[in-house]
Design an enzyme around this catalytic site. Structure first.
Site, PDB file in Angstrom:
ATOM      1  CG  ASP A 122      -0.671  -1.376  12.507  1.00  0.00           C
ATOM      2  OD1 ASP A 122      -0.695  -2.069  13.216  1.00  0.00           O
ATOM      3  OD2 ASP A 122      -0.600  -1.153  11.221  1.00  0.00           O
TER       4      ASP A 122
ATOM      5  CB  THR B 157      -6.693   3.553  13.351  1.00  0.00           C
ATOM      6  OG1 THR B 157      -5.770   3.942  12.625  1.00  0.00           O
ATOM      7  CG2 THR B 157      -6.698   2.166  13.736  1.00  0.00           C
TER       8      THR B 157
ATOM      9  CD  GLN C 222       0.953   0.898   2.522  1.00  0.00           C
ATOM     10  OE1 GLN C 222      -0.463   0.707   2.195  1.00  0.00           O
ATOM     11  NE2 GLN C 222       1.505   0.094   3.088  1.00  0.00           N
TER      12      GLN C 222
ATOM     13  CE1 TYR D 132       6.645   1.274  -1.070  1.00  0.00           C
ATOM     14  CE2 TYR D 132       7.546   0.410   0.983  1.00  0.00           C
ATOM     15  CZ  TYR D 132       7.212   0.362  -0.310  1.00  0.00           C
ATOM     16  OH  TYR D 132       7.525  -0.925  -0.966  1.00  0.00           O
TER      17      TYR D 132
ATOM     18  CB  THR E 113      -2.894  -6.954   7.539  1.00  0.00           C
ATOM     19  OG1 THR E 113      -2.689  -5.594   7.283  1.00  0.00           O
ATOM     20  CG2 THR E 113      -3.917  -7.559   7.050  1.00  0.00           C
TER      21      THR E 113
ATOM     22  CG  ASP F 293      -3.853   0.497   9.910  1.00  0.00           C
ATOM     23  OD1 ASP F 293      -3.907   1.313   9.928  1.00  0.00           O
ATOM     24  OD2 ASP F 293      -2.634  -0.216   9.531  1.00  0.00           O
TER      25      ASP F 293
ATOM     26  NE  ARG G   9      -3.757  -2.021   1.269  1.00  0.00           N
ATOM     27  CZ  ARG G   9      -3.061  -2.167   2.485  1.00  0.00           C
ATOM     28  NH1 ARG G   9      -1.970  -1.671   2.752  1.00  0.00           N
ATOM     29  NH2 ARG G   9      -3.921  -3.003   3.177  1.00  0.00           N
TER      30      ARG G   9
ATOM     31  CE  LYS H 135      -0.552   0.925   6.148  1.00  0.00           C
ATOM     32  NZ  LYS H 135      -1.505  -0.277   6.562  1.00  0.00           N
TER      33      LYS H 135
ATOM     34  CG  HIS I 265      -0.258  -8.637   5.804  1.00  0.00           C
ATOM     35  ND1 HIS I 265      -1.239  -8.244   4.778  1.00  0.00           N
ATOM     36  CD2 HIS I 265       0.426  -7.597   6.182  1.00  0.00           C
ATOM     37  CE1 HIS I 265      -0.997  -7.009   4.657  1.00  0.00           C
ATOM     38  NE2 HIS I 265       0.122  -6.644   5.427  1.00  0.00           N
TER      39      HIS I 265
ATOM     40  CD  GLU J 129      -3.113  -2.794   6.590  1.00  0.00           C
ATOM     41  OE1 GLU J 129      -2.765  -2.340   7.908  1.00  0.00           O
ATOM     42  OE2 GLU J 129      -2.446  -2.824   5.724  1.00  0.00           O
TER      43      GLU J 129
ATOM     44  CD  GLU K 126      -3.400  -3.781  11.665  1.00  0.00           C
ATOM     45  OE1 GLU K 126      -2.983  -3.418  12.993  1.00  0.00           O
ATOM     46  OE2 GLU K 126      -3.125  -3.471  10.776  1.00  0.00           O
TER      47      GLU K 126
ATOM     48  CD  GLU L 241      -2.685  -9.966   2.638  1.00  0.00           C
ATOM     49  OE1 GLU L 241      -2.173 -11.052   2.861  1.00  0.00           O
ATOM     50  OE2 GLU L 241      -3.382  -9.079   3.373  1.00  0.00           O
TER      51      GLU L 241
ATOM     52  NE  ARG M  31      10.136  -6.985  -0.460  1.00  0.00           N
ATOM     53  CZ  ARG M  31       9.383  -6.848   0.544  1.00  0.00           C
ATOM     54  NH1 ARG M  31       8.681  -5.674   0.701  1.00  0.00           N
ATOM     55  NH2 ARG M  31       8.851  -7.532   1.373  1.00  0.00           N
TER      56      ARG M  31
ATOM     57  CE1 TYR N 193       3.539  -5.802   6.244  1.00  0.00           C
ATOM     58  CE2 TYR N 193       5.620  -6.495   6.421  1.00  0.00           C
ATOM     59  CZ  TYR N 193       4.444  -6.200   5.798  1.00  0.00           C
ATOM     60  OH  TYR N 193       4.510  -6.536   4.439  1.00  0.00           O
TER      61      TYR N 193
END
Ligand code: MN
Length: 435
Positions: free
Chosen positions: A142, A273, A256, A260, A366, A249, A253, A269, A149, A215, A217, A380, A158, A144
């Site tokens: 997968d 899927t 995750q 992660y 995503t 996907d 959250r 994840k 996104h 997600e 995708e 989001e 962040r 990114y």
């Protein structure tokens, strides 16, 4: 060479083609004669999974056509529960098969149409069929690759001022996912249990995910293997792609966020899927090829390719809230917005010598647009649950609830027809009891 076409096989993409399968000529059918996607199906008459092609509201059973001598391929190639053997025959073969099927289904051709007995056995109503996962998937990766996104997620978790990490503009970021839990559209998805670290707690709990997300995708299916130790050149990478599917996907959250660091997503994840059942070939997508977004800084030489390598696929996410009959569209975006192309993803994936195999599934990452109604995840669109969605049915959503069904749709808009992907749907079931 057929007059007017750059390549012989492009005759299959002519916008003026019409089929004697009337339902394929409706302007809103996902499966006009220009599409001819491959899948694996069974039905109540014949419970064996086998290879078929979608046209209008029916499926053409390719094994029947082969047994009648209407195809050059051996019928055995289609009496399979996956498309891998067909894909293994190589691009020249699938192209020739596509050209032949286009001809047999063309309104001007009576070869198949005039044989009522064969038609009766070869055409199966999609409403009467059960679709299976179309490929055996040796590996699932997968990526990114949506800038919007990655920017949204970076800003949320962040720093809004430095939302993109410095490597993002240089590397098509990805991780190795789980192939074992890739399921076909319509398969229920059980809410995962996992470790969750609540904000004020010292230690995690083990329990049902509280922030279950989708997600949006697209995925591509590898159509030609590469050798261990050998990199696929970016310019030739599309030769290794058979076709595309829609892909959800599913993501937990809260699990995750705790797990992660530092190696990336794991159980959050890996539980499921979902992919759409029909693989739309790259050949069918060719008329919808378009320019990818400008890349700055210019990618390193091994990630460069001349010309357009994006595809114009309109995408939609529908949510049918638990207990409701009616689904509601909660997001609209387009695959053409992706910053990194499929060719660049594949070139990067193999650049260190990792081999790919026929049937490998590569998720795009995503797909989000610039606005809040174009997000490919609830993370989001609700900004991590802070801004609930108010649905027309009166319900509210921050994340997915038990009983909710998510339906992804995608199509390329042609002149008077569209090349569609069908639906990629899954309903969420409650988590299993924990000890
Ligand atoms: Mn993903």
């Amino acid at each position: 060479m057929t007059a007017g076409y750059a390549n012989d096989w492009e005759v299959t993409n002519d916008a003026k083609l019409r089929s004697w399968v009337e339902s394929a000529n409706a302007s809103d059918s996902d499966f006009p004669i220009q599409n001819l996607p491959f899948g694996v199906f069974s039905d109540s008459v014949n419970a064996s999974p086998r290879v078929g092609v979608a046209i209008g509201d029916v499926i053409v059973d390719l094994g029947v056509l082969a047994r009648e001598g209407l195809l050059v391929q051996d019928a055995d190639l289609f009496a399979r529960s996956s498309l891998n053997a067909l894909i293994e025959t190589g691009r020249t073969q699938w192209r020739a098969l596509r050209v032949r099927l286009s001809s047999l289904l063309d309104a001007r051709n009576t070869e198949l149409r005039a044989n009522a007995d064969v038609c009766q056995r070869a055409l199966v109503g999609q409403a009467d069929a059960c679709m299976h996962r179309p490929v055996d998937i040796p590996g699932y990766t997968d990526f990114y690759s949506s800038r919007e996104h990655a920017t949204n997620v970076g800003a949320m978790f962040r720093d809004p001022k430095n939302a993109l990490l410095p490597n993002w503009l240089e590397i098509p970021i990805g991780y190795n996912g789980r192939a074992s839990s890739v399921v076909v559209s319509g398969t229920p998805v059980t809410r995962p249990n996992g470790q969750i670290k609540l904000p004020d707690a010292e230690r995690p709990i083990f329990g049902a995910c509280r922030k279950l997300d989708l997600e949006l995708e697209m995925g591509f299916i590898v159509g030609a293997s590469s050798a261990l130790g050998e990199a696929i050149a970016c310019e030739r990478a599309e030769d290794h792609i058979f076709g595309m599917v829609l892909l959800n996907d599913w993501s937990a959250r809260d699990i995750q966020q705790w797990e992660y660091v530092p190696l990336g997503p794991f159980n959050s994840k890996a539980f499921a899927t979902t992919i759409s059942p029909w693989i739309v070939t790259l050949d069918a997508l060719e008329p919808f090829r378009c320019q990818q977004p400008e890349q700055s800084p210019q990618p390193l030489p091994y990630l460069r390719h001349a010309g357009p390598h994006a595809f114009d696929v309109a995408l939609e996410v529908d949510l049918r809230a638990a207990g409701e009959q009616q689904a509601q569209t909660i997001s609209r975006t387009n695959f053409r917005l992706m910053y990194w192309t499929m060719a660049q993803q594949l070139a990067h994936h193999t650049s260190g010598g990792c081999n790919v195999r026929v049937g490998d599934l590569m998720g795009s990452g995503t797909i989000s647009g610039e606005t809040s109604d174009a997000c490919g995840s609830l993370l989001e669109s609700t900004w991590n649950g802070q801004r609930p969605l108010h649905l027309a049915c009166g319900q509210e959503r921050t994340f997915i609830e038990d009983g909710d069904e998510l339906i992804l749709r995608g199509w390329c808009q042609g002149d008077g027809y569209r090349v569609g992907f069908g639906a990629c749907a899954g309903q969420v079931l409650p988590a299993k009891e924990t000890a």
